[in-house]
Design a protein around this motif. Structure first.
Motif, PDB file in Angstrom:
ATOM      1  N   LEU A 252     -57.188  37.658  59.832  1.00  0.00           N
ATOM      2  CA  LEU A 252     -56.647  37.097  58.594  1.00  0.00           C
ATOM      3  C   LEU A 252     -55.323  37.789  58.329  1.00  0.00           C
ATOM      4  N   PHE A 253     -54.222  37.044  58.409  1.00  0.00           N
ATOM      5  CA  PHE A 253     -52.883  37.596  58.247  1.00  0.00           C
ATOM      6  C   PHE A 253     -52.347  37.189  56.878  1.00  0.00           C
ATOM      7  N   ILE A 254     -52.112  38.170  56.014  1.00  0.00           N
ATOM      8  CA  ILE A 254     -51.639  37.899  54.655  1.00  0.00           C
ATOM      9  C   ILE A 254     -50.185  38.335  54.548  1.00  0.00           C
ATOM     10  N   ASP A 255     -49.287  37.370  54.509  1.00  0.00           N
ATOM     11  CA  ASP A 255     -47.860  37.667  54.450  1.00  0.00           C
ATOM     12  C   ASP A 255     -47.443  37.941  53.010  1.00  0.00           C
ATOM     13  N   GLU A 256     -46.487  38.846  52.845  1.00  0.00           N
ATOM     14  CA  GLU A 256     -46.001  39.256  51.522  1.00  0.00           C
ATOM     15  C   GLU A 256     -47.186  39.587  50.614  1.00  0.00           C
ATOM     16  N   ALA A 257     -48.081  40.412  51.137  1.00  0.00           N
ATOM     17  CA  ALA A 257     -49.330  40.727  50.429  1.00  0.00           C
ATOM     18  C   ALA A 257     -49.091  41.413  49.092  1.00  0.00           C
ATOM     19  N   TYR A 258     -47.968  42.092  48.957  1.00  0.00           N
ATOM     20  CA  TYR A 258     -47.673  42.791  47.702  1.00  0.00           C
ATOM     21  C   TYR A 258     -47.581  41.837  46.511  1.00  0.00           C
ATOM     22  N   ALA A 259     -47.357  40.549  46.787  1.00  0.00           N
ATOM     23  CA  ALA A 259     -47.278  39.565  45.705  1.00  0.00           C
ATOM     24  C   ALA A 259     -48.610  39.424  44.971  1.00  0.00           C
ATOM     25  N   LEU A 260     -49.700  39.853  45.594  1.00  0.00           N
ATOM     26  CA  LEU A 260     -51.012  39.769  44.941  1.00  0.00           C
ATOM     27  C   LEU A 260     -51.099  40.710  43.744  1.00  0.00           C
ATOM     28  N   THR A 261     -50.382  41.821  43.797  1.00  0.00           N
ATOM     29  CA  THR A 261     -50.428  42.796  42.705  1.00  0.00           C
ATOM     30  C   THR A 261     -49.072  42.904  42.019  1.00  0.00           C
ATOM     31  N   TYR A 262     -48.361  41.803  42.030  1.00  0.00           N
ATOM     32  CA  TYR A 262     -47.008  41.767  41.464  1.00  0.00           C
ATOM     33  C   TYR A 262     -46.997  42.115  39.985  1.00  0.00           C
ATOM     34  N   LYS A 263     -48.039  41.712  39.274  1.00  0.00           N
ATOM     35  CA  LYS A 263     -48.084  41.970  37.834  1.00  0.00           C
ATOM     36  C   LYS A 263     -49.515  42.046  37.357  1.00  0.00           C
ATOM     37  N   ARG A 264     -49.692  42.639  36.234  1.00  0.00           N
ATOM     38  CA  ARG A 264     -51.007  42.696  35.584  1.00  0.00           C
ATOM     39  C   ARG A 264     -50.934  41.902  34.283  1.00  0.00           C
ATOM     40  N   SER A 265     -51.715  40.856  34.184  1.00  0.00           N
ATOM     41  CA  SER A 265     -51.781  40.093  32.948  1.00  0.00           C
ATOM     42  C   SER A 265     -53.075  39.309  32.932  1.00  0.00           C
ATOM     43  N   GLU A 266     -53.446  38.842  31.766  1.00  0.00           N
ATOM     44  CA  GLU A 266     -54.702  38.100  31.629  1.00  0.00           C
ATOM     45  C   GLU A 266     -54.666  36.790  32.403  1.00  0.00           C
ATOM     46  N   ASN A 267     -53.464  36.253  32.618  1.00  0.00           N
ATOM     47  CA  ASN A 267     -53.345  34.959  33.270  1.00  0.00           C
ATOM     48  C   ASN A 267     -53.057  35.057  34.768  1.00  0.00           C
ATOM     49  N   ASP A 268     -53.060  36.270  35.310  1.00  0.00           N
ATOM     50  CA  ASP A 268     -52.814  36.426  36.737  1.00  0.00           C
ATOM     51  C   ASP A 268     -54.085  36.911  37.417  1.00  0.00           C
ATOM     52  N   PHE A 269     -54.435  36.257  38.532  1.00  0.00           N
ATOM     53  CA  PHE A 269     -55.697  36.558  39.193  1.00  0.00           C
ATOM     54  C   PHE A 269     -55.502  37.186  40.571  1.00  0.00           C
ATOM     55  N   GLY A 270     -54.287  37.715  40.810  1.00  0.00           N
ATOM     56  CA  GLY A 270     -54.029  38.392  42.077  1.00  0.00           C
ATOM     57  C   GLY A 270     -54.931  39.604  42.274  1.00  0.00           C
ATOM     58  N   TRP A 271     -55.201  40.297  41.182  1.00  0.00           N
ATOM     59  CA  TRP A 271     -56.053  41.494  41.280  1.00  0.00           C
ATOM     60  C   TRP A 271     -57.495  41.098  41.599  1.00  0.00           C
ATOM     61  N   GLU A 272     -57.923  39.946  41.103  1.00  0.00           N
ATOM     62  CA  GLU A 272     -59.255  39.447  41.447  1.00  0.00           C
ATOM     63  C   GLU A 272     -59.328  39.140  42.944  1.00  0.00           C
ATOM     64  N   ALA A 273     -58.226  38.604  43.480  1.00  0.00           N
ATOM     65  CA  ALA A 273     -58.170  38.314  44.912  1.00  0.00           C
ATOM     66  C   ALA A 273     -58.292  39.593  45.723  1.00  0.00           C
ATOM     67  N   VAL A 274     -57.611  40.641  45.283  1.00  0.00           N
ATOM     68  CA  VAL A 274     -57.668  41.925  45.991  1.00  0.00           C
ATOM     69  C   VAL A 274     -59.080  42.495  45.969  1.00  0.00           C
ATOM     70  N   ASP A 275     -59.715  42.468  44.809  1.00  0.00           N
ATOM     71  CA  ASP A 275     -61.082  43.006  44.696  1.00  0.00           C
ATOM     72  C   ASP A 275     -62.045  42.254  45.609  1.00  0.00           C
ATOM     73  N   THR A 276     -61.924  40.923  45.645  1.00  0.00           N
ATOM     74  CA  THR A 276     -62.798  40.116  46.507  1.00  0.00           C
ATOM     75  C   THR A 276     -62.498  40.384  47.974  1.00  0.00           C
ATOM     76  N   LEU A 277     -61.219  40.557  48.283  1.00  0.00           N
ATOM     77  CA  LEU A 277     -60.809  40.814  49.658  1.00  0.00           C
ATOM     78  C   LEU A 277     -61.341  42.162  50.142  1.00  0.00           C
ATOM     79  N   ILE A 278     -61.282  43.168  49.290  1.00  0.00           N
ATOM     80  CA  ILE A 278     -61.775  44.501  49.668  1.00  0.00           C
ATOM     81  C   ILE A 278     -63.246  44.449  50.052  1.00  0.00           C
ATOM     82  N   LYS A 279     -64.028  43.734  49.270  1.00  0.00           N
ATOM     83  CA  LYS A 279     -65.457  43.610  49.576  1.00  0.00           C
ATOM     84  C   LYS A 279     -65.670  42.877  50.898  1.00  0.00           C
ATOM     85  N   ALA A 280     -64.904  41.813  51.113  1.00  0.00           N
ATOM     86  CA  ALA A 280     -65.041  41.046  52.352  1.00  0.00           C
ATOM     87  C   ALA A 280     -64.641  41.875  53.568  1.00  0.00           C
ATOM     88  N   MET A 281     -63.615  42.709  53.419  1.00  0.00           N
ATOM     89  CA  MET A 281     -63.166  43.561  54.521  1.00  0.00           C
ATOM     90  C   MET A 281     -64.257  44.529  54.948  1.00  0.00           C
TER      91      MET A 281
END
Length: 491
Positions: A314-343
Motif C-alpha cells: 500500500l503506497f500512500i503518496d504525500e502521506a503528510y496531508a493526512l495530518t495537515y490539520k486538526r479540526s472537527e471537520n477533518d478526518f485525516g487523523w481517523e484515517a491514521v488511527d485506522t491505518l496504524i491498527k491495520a499495519m
C-alpha cells in the motif's frame, strides 16, 4: 418500491421459516424466531456490502428501510459496522446460522426420502445473491470492490453447502450455474491497483531493472540490503532459529519524480518472490483515497483500501496531508488511527510505504507515537544531478522512438544542469500550529526531477510536430529526430 426485490426478501423469509415449521412443538413461535434471525443476518450482509466501496449512501439506508422495514441512518450504519466488526475477513467467512439449519433440513429430507427434489439451502443462497446484486446497484454505481465482496461472500456460502450437504449435488447444479458472480480483483475507482500479471519476471530480472535505473545509488543499496536481510531471515526460519520481530513498513523521503512509486512497485514484486507477500501488487492512494467527509466513513474507506492492498504494498503518496490539520471537520487523523491498527493486524502480508517531501514527512511520522513505532525503514530519494537528468532524457527519448541531434542534446544538457543547480523558489507547505511553531520550508519543492524531463521531451515532440507539419512528405528519420529548433524555446 420494486416488486421483484420485495418478492426476493419475502421468499428468503419464507424459506427461513421452514426450519421453524419442521419442529414438532411451538411451530408459530419457532417460525417467527427464524424470520427474525434471517432478517438480522440479511441486514448484516447488506451492511457488509455497503462498506465495500468505503462510502455509506443514503440510497442504501432507504433500501434497508423499504425492504427490511429497518429504520437506520447512514451514520447508524457506520456505527453498527464498526461496533460489530462487520467489514472484516472474519465476518466474510461467517456462515449465516439460518443457512446452517437449512443444510441440516436438506440432509434430513434426503435421509428420509432418499432424494431431494429441491434444495431450500441452495434457493436461500441464490436469494442472498439476487438481493446483494440489487443492493449494490441501488445507488446506480456498482464498484469492482462491491462485486468482489458479494462474490466472495456467496462463494463462501456455497462452499459451506457443498462441504456439508450429504446427498448428491444434482439438485443444486442448475441453480448454481445460473447464479455466478465475477470474483476477480481488478481496479477500483479512485485508486491505482497494479496486479502481478508479469509472472515471467524473476527475482534476478527485478534486481537488474532496479540497478538499471539512473542514479538512486543509496536507494539501490538499501533495497539490496533488504533483500539480503530477508533472504537470511528466511533461512533462519527454515532452520527453526529464533527471529527478532521486524516490521517491513517503510518511509520514502524525497521530491517528486525521484522514482519512489517505481521502486515501491519493484519492492512489492521482489517481496513476492521472496515469499514475504502473497500477491506482490501495488495499490497507490493519496489522502483523497483514504479520507471521507463523514464520521465513521473514513475508517471504512481505509479498511477497504487495506483489503485491496493485502498481499502487496500500500503506497500512500504525500502521506503528510493526512495530518495537515486538526479540526472537527477533518478526518485525516481517523484515517491514521485506522491505518496504524491495520499495519499491525495485517503485518504478515502487507507492507505500507508512506512517501512525500522530507521535512513534512518527518513531522508526519512524529505526529503519532503509533506511526513512529510502525516504521523502521527510512529511504532517502535524492534529487537527480544535471548529468543524471540528461541520462534519463536519453533513455526516455530512445524508448519513445526518438533520436536527438548533438546540438539539441547540448541544449538539453545545459537546461538540466541549470535546473539542478537552481531548483526553483522555495515552497511553503502549511501545517497545524500544534505540531510546530513555524511552517516548514521545503527546499526545491518545485523541482520535479524525472517528471520535468518527461515534460521537456513531450514539449520537444510537440514542437517537432509543429515544425514538420508543413514539410510533408516526411522520411522516417525526420519523424524520429528531435532537432535544436524543437528544444531551443523550452525554458
Amino acid at each position: 418500491m420494486s416488486e421483484a426485490i420485495k418478492n426476493i426478501v419475502t421468499e428468503l423469509f419464507d424459506i427461513a421459516a421452514k426450519v421453524g415449521t419442521s419442529k414438532d412443538e411451538n411451530t408459530d413461535r419457532e417460525e417467527q424466531k427464524m424470520r427474525q434471525l434471517a432478517k438480522k443476518e440479511i441486514l448484516n450482509f447488506l451492511l457488509y456490502l455497503s462498506a465495500s466501496d468505503g462510502s455509506i449512501e443514503v440510497a442504501e439506508a432507504l433500501f434497508i428501510k423499504d425492504y427490511l422495514s429497518e429504520q437506520i441512518s447512514p451514520e447508524e450504519m457506520c456505527q453498527r459496522i464498526e461496533e460489530d466488526n462487520i467489514y472484516s475477513s472474519a465476518f466474510e467467512q461467517r456462515i449465516p446460522l439460518t443457512l446452517k439449519r437449512l443444510v441440516k433440513l436438506d440432509n434430513s429430507i434426503y435421509e428420509k426420502k432418499g432424494e431431494l427434489e429441491e434444495s431450500d439451502a441452495e434457493k436461500y443462497i441464490c436469494g442472498y445473491e439476487a438481493l446483494g446484486k440489487e443492493f449494490i446497484a441501488c445507488d446506480h454505481e456498482v464498484s469492482q470492490s462491491e462485486r468482489d465482496d458479494l462474490g466472495t461472500y456467496i462463494t463462501n456460502m456455497r462452499s459451506f453447502y457443498r462441504a456439508n450437504y450429504k446427498g448428491p449435488d444434482e439438485a443444486t447444479k442448475a441453480a448454481h450455474s445460473e447464479h455466478t458472480v465475477d470474483t476477480s480483483r481488478n481496479q477500483k475507482k479512485g485508486n491505482s491497483v497494479e496486479g502481478t500479471d508479469e509472472e515471467e519476471e524473476t527475482l534476478e530480472s527485478l534486481i537488474n531493472q532496479l540497478n538499471a535505473m539512473v542514479g538512486l545509488e543509496k536507494v539501490k543499496g538499501t533495497v539490496s540490503q533488504l533483500i539480503h536481510f530477508n533472504t537470511i531471515r528466511q533461512i533462519r526460519d527454515e532452520r527453526g532459529l529464533a527471529q527478532m520481530p521486524m516490521t517491513q513498513h517503510m518511509v520514502f523521503y524525497g521530491n517528486p519524480g525521484t522514482g519512489k512509486t517505481t521502486v515501491a512497485r519493484m519492492i512489492a514484486k521482489i517481496y513476492h518472490h521472496l515469499g514475504l507477500l502473497s500477491k506482490g501488487h501495488l495499490v497507490e492512494v493519496d489522502r483523497s483515497g483514504l479520507v471521507a467527509g463523514y464520521v465513521g466513513h473514513t475508517a471504512l474507506k481505509v479498511k477497504d483500501v487495506v483489503k485491496q492492498a493485502k498481499g502487496g504494498v500500500l503506497f500512500i503518496d504525500e502521506a503528510y496531508a493526512l495530518t495537515y490539520k486538526r479540526s472537527e471537520n477533518d478526518f485525516g487523523w481517523e484515517a491514521v488511527d485506522t491505518l496504524i491498527k491495520a499495519m499491525e493486524d495485517e503485518r504478515d502480508d502487507l507492507v505500507v510505504i508512506v512517501a512525500g517531501y522530507t521535512e513534512p514527512m518527518t513531522y508526519f511520522i512524529n505526529s503519532n507515537p503509533g506511526l513512529k513505532s510502525r516504521f523502521n525503514r527510512f529511504i532517502d530519494f535524492e534529487d537527480y544531478t544535471g548529468e543524471q537528468l540528461l541520462q534519463i532524457y536519453k533513455k526516455m527519448a530512445r524508448e519513445a522512438g526518438y533520436e536527438t541531434t548533438e546540438e539539441a542534446l547540448e541544449y538539453a544538457e545545459e537546461f538540466f544542469e541549470e535546473k539542478a543547480l537552481n531548483k526553483g523558489e522555495q515552497t511553503t507547505i502549511g501545517f497545524n500550529a500544534s505540531l510546530q511553531k513555524k511552517q516548514p520550508v521545503v527546499e526545491g519543492a518545485n523541482f520535479s526531477n524525472a517528471r520535468m524531463v518527461r515534460n521537456f521531451l513531450e514539449t520537444a515532440v510537440m514542437n517537432q510536430a509543429d515544425r514538420l507539419y508543413d514539410e510533408q512528405p516526411l522520411t522516417d528519420e525526420e519523424l524520429c529526430t528531435i532537432e535544436y529548433e524543437d528544444v531551443k524555446s523550452i525554458a
